[in-house]
Design a protein around this motif. Structure first.
Motif, mmCIF file in Angstrom:
data_model
loop_
_atom_site.group_PDB
_atom_site.id
_atom_site.type_symbol
_atom_site.label_atom_id
_atom_site.label_comp_id
_atom_site.label_asym_id
_atom_site.label_seq_id
_atom_site.Cartn_x
_atom_site.Cartn_y
_atom_site.Cartn_z
ATOM 1 N N LYS A 216 0.894 -1.001 0.204
ATOM 2 C CA LYS A 216 -0.151 -0.025 -0.004
ATOM 3 C C LYS A 216 0.996 1.094 0.113
ATOM 4 O O LYS A 216 1.377 1.553 0.887
ATOM 5 N N GLN B 241 -1.138 -3.056 -13.979
ATOM 6 C CA GLN B 241 -2.069 -2.395 -13.735
ATOM 7 C C GLN B 241 -2.940 -2.036 -14.970
ATOM 8 O O GLN B 241 -2.324 -1.208 -15.860
ATOM 9 N N HIS B 242 -4.075 -2.858 -15.602
ATOM 10 C CA HIS B 242 -4.812 -2.600 -16.894
ATOM 11 C C HIS B 242 -4.927 -1.037 -16.944
ATOM 12 O O HIS B 242 -5.431 -0.418 -15.863
ATOM 13 N N ASP C 138 -7.635 0.421 -17.998
ATOM 14 C CA ASP C 138 -8.873 0.882 -17.571
ATOM 15 C C ASP C 138 -9.113 0.283 -16.219
ATOM 16 O O ASP C 138 -10.240 0.543 -15.729
ATOM 17 N N GLY C 139 -8.097 -0.425 -15.495
ATOM 18 C CA GLY C 139 -8.174 -0.631 -13.928
ATOM 19 C C GLY C 139 -8.001 0.033 -12.930
ATOM 20 O O GLY C 139 -7.036 0.876 -13.149
ATOM 21 N N LYS C 140 -8.242 -0.443 -11.685
ATOM 22 C CA LYS C 140 -7.804 0.441 -10.497
ATOM 23 C C LYS C 140 -6.831 -0.456 -9.789
ATOM 24 O O LYS C 140 -6.165 0.031 -9.077
ATOM 25 N N ARG C 141 -7.214 -1.603 -9.711
ATOM 26 C CA ARG C 141 -6.525 -2.775 -9.079
ATOM 27 C C ARG C 141 -5.019 -3.020 -9.613
ATOM 28 O O ARG C 141 -5.029 -3.306 -10.808
ATOM 29 N N ARG C 142 -4.010 -3.165 -8.782
ATOM 30 C CA ARG C 142 -2.635 -3.687 -9.126
ATOM 31 C C ARG C 142 -2.521 -5.232 -8.879
ATOM 32 O O ARG C 142 -3.073 -5.747 -7.855
#
Length: 75
Positions: free
Chosen positions: A29, A50-51, A53-57
């Motif tokens: 984090k 991290q895509h 379009d994404g938020k998640r790694r």
């Protein structure tokens, strides 16, 4: 041991070190460990995808990173 075994997901790392997965995830984090994360990224000890379009790694950790954070692997 194969070279690929030097790298793992946070779930595998938690299992191999015998610690909760949340403990490993908390080290990733930026709000808590920004400087350490940046240093390990530069050294190639950890990486993430991290895509766009994404938020998640999605993280990959090295054995060396885990040893620095949590000591020797549980046998």
């Amino acid at each position: 041991m194969n070279k690929i075994d030097d790298y793992m997901t946070p779930a595998e790392a938690a299992f191999r070190w015998g610690i909760p997965q949340e403990t490993v995830k908390s080290r990733l984090k930026p709000s808590l460990y920004k400087k350490q994360i940046e240093e390990m990224l530069k050294k190639g000890l950890i990486k993430y995808f991290q895509h766009p379009d994404g938020k998640r790694r999605e993280w990959i950790l090295s054995v060396e990173a885990m040893k620095k954070w949590f000591g020797e692997e549980q046998k």
